[in-house]
Design an enzyme around this catalytic site. Structure first.
Site, short mmCIF file in Angstrom:
data_model
loop_
_atom_site.label_atom_id
_atom_site.label_comp_id
_atom_site.label_asym_id
_atom_site.label_seq_id
_atom_site.Cartn_x
_atom_site.Cartn_y
_atom_site.Cartn_z
N CYS A 1 7.91 25.06 36.02
CA CYS A 1 8.66 26.11 35.32
C CYS A 1 7.79 26.94 34.39
CB CYS A 1 9.85 25.51 34.59
SG CYS A 1 9.44 24.40 33.21
N CYS B 1 9.20 15.80 32.10
CA CYS B 1 10.37 16.54 31.64
C CYS B 1 11.63 15.69 31.78
CB CYS B 1 10.52 17.84 32.44
SG CYS B 1 11.90 18.87 31.90
#
Length: 355
Positions: free
Chosen positions: A197, A101
């Site tokens: 997440c 990410c």
């Protein structure tokens, strides 16, 4: 200076924005929308936690007088992070999606948006520091060793470091919380996120099967000599070093030593079978932009919470190296990051691989 501040909705990025605006910068806040309910296996009737984060970030930006945007990067995130996460487990590896990410979203896509908005730099709430020595940018550990996040930033390039700010690198977390409380931020007491997440309930196997569209096939547990010990529930549910949740009754403790997608087996062994003195590492990024020419001594961290270990590192071409450790290391895990340190300076890092 005009700065694009990545705001996750948490206290760290909020305080980073506060410090930068107080210093007289023209700050623009943004939150990256990275996944939809369907990507995370959340029922459409429920409010996704990421939407709550957007509202927290928007509130803080408004209180600081900042413009604020939400960028929808969910398609790119699915392709570059979630799909890679799924593929890694199917190949018997244990990935770190937070590193991907940072690499593909925060320090790639955000730079594109910063340029469109006329921002000179981007800033995040990471606990790390950036220096400049002998004509090169350096990545350094945060001053607070309990919050240091340099491990997940090893893939940053010279060009990215030149245009990035880490305002929290010299703060302790307690100082960050105090600033947020004094400012009355809505997220001053918000807990730090502990989960991946897009796996909010921690059931990563469920997410993998969701994206594959089918359950992971069962297979055999075998010992180090190849003898069948029992049945496993799908290789995606096991990682090197694991001994809990095996679902098999055997004498003594058994640990996952290897995950073998080629024949859908999981190799179990004793604790002594987990140790090895070397690691082969690929997909390497050197912070300086140049691979060393000769073997060198440094410290190596093989997982986020591990203490760095002394080793001799031998570069192999420009994007691989072998680390020979002074002491045998437990559970060197394919797919995890191996990050190199010289004191508090990150030299680079890559992905632990199989031979």
């Amino acid at each position: 200076m005009k700065i694009l501040v990545a705001m996750s909705g948490g206290v760290d990025s909020s305080v980073a924005a506060k410090l930068l605006t107080d210093a007289g910068n023209d700050c623009v806040g943004c939150t990256m929308k990275l996944y939809d309910n369907a990507d995370a296996g959340i029922d459409r009737s429920h409010t996704c936690c990421s939407l709550d984060d957007v509202e927290d970030a928007r509130s803080v930006a408004h209180s600081l007088g900042m413009d604020y945007f939400v960028f929808n990067f969910s398609d790119d995130f699915r392709k570059k992070v979630i799909d890679k996460f799924v593929d890694s487990y199917l190949r018997g590896r244990t990935p770190n999606p937070c590193i991907d990410c940072n690499r593909f979203m925060k320090f790639d896509k955000l730079f594109d948006r910063a340029e469109i908005l006329g921002c000179e730099k981007i800033a995040t709430g990471h606990y790390a520091r950036i220096g400049y020595e002998n004509g090169k940018y350096t990545l350094k550990k945060a001053l607070d060793p309990t919050k240091d996040q340099s491990y997940v930033l090893y893939a940053m390039t010279q060009a990215q470091l030149a245009k990035t700010l880490f305002p929290l690198g010299g703060l302790c977390k307690t100082e960050t919380r105090k600033i947020a409380e004094e400012c009355g931020f809505v997220n001053a007491d918000k807990p730090d996120s502990q989960d991946i997440c897009f796996v909010p309930d921690g059931d990563y196997a469920k997410i993998i099967e969701l994206h594959c569209g089918a359950p992971a096939p069962c297979g055999d547990f075998v010992d180090t000599d190849g003898n069948i010990l029992g049945r496993h529930a799908g290789i995606i549910r096991y990682t090197v070093g694991q001994h809990r949740g095996l679902g098999i009754d055997l004498p003594g403790k058994r640990y996952v030593c290897r995950v073998c997608p080629e024949n859908n087996t999981v190799v179990l062994g004793e604790a002594k079978d987990l140790y090895r003195k070397d690691a082969f590492v690929t997909e390497v990024n050197w912070i300086s932009g140049e691979a060393p020419k000769q073997p060198f001594r440094c410290k190596v961290k093989l997982r986020y919470r591990q203490t760095e270990q002394s080793a001799t590192v031998t570069p192999i071409g420009s994007d691989a190296f072998r680390a020979e450790f002074d002491e045998p290391q437990r559970a060197v895990t394919p797919g995890q990051a191996a990050v190199l340190y010289d004191g508090d300076t990150v030299l680079g890092g890559g992905t632990a691989d199989t031979e």
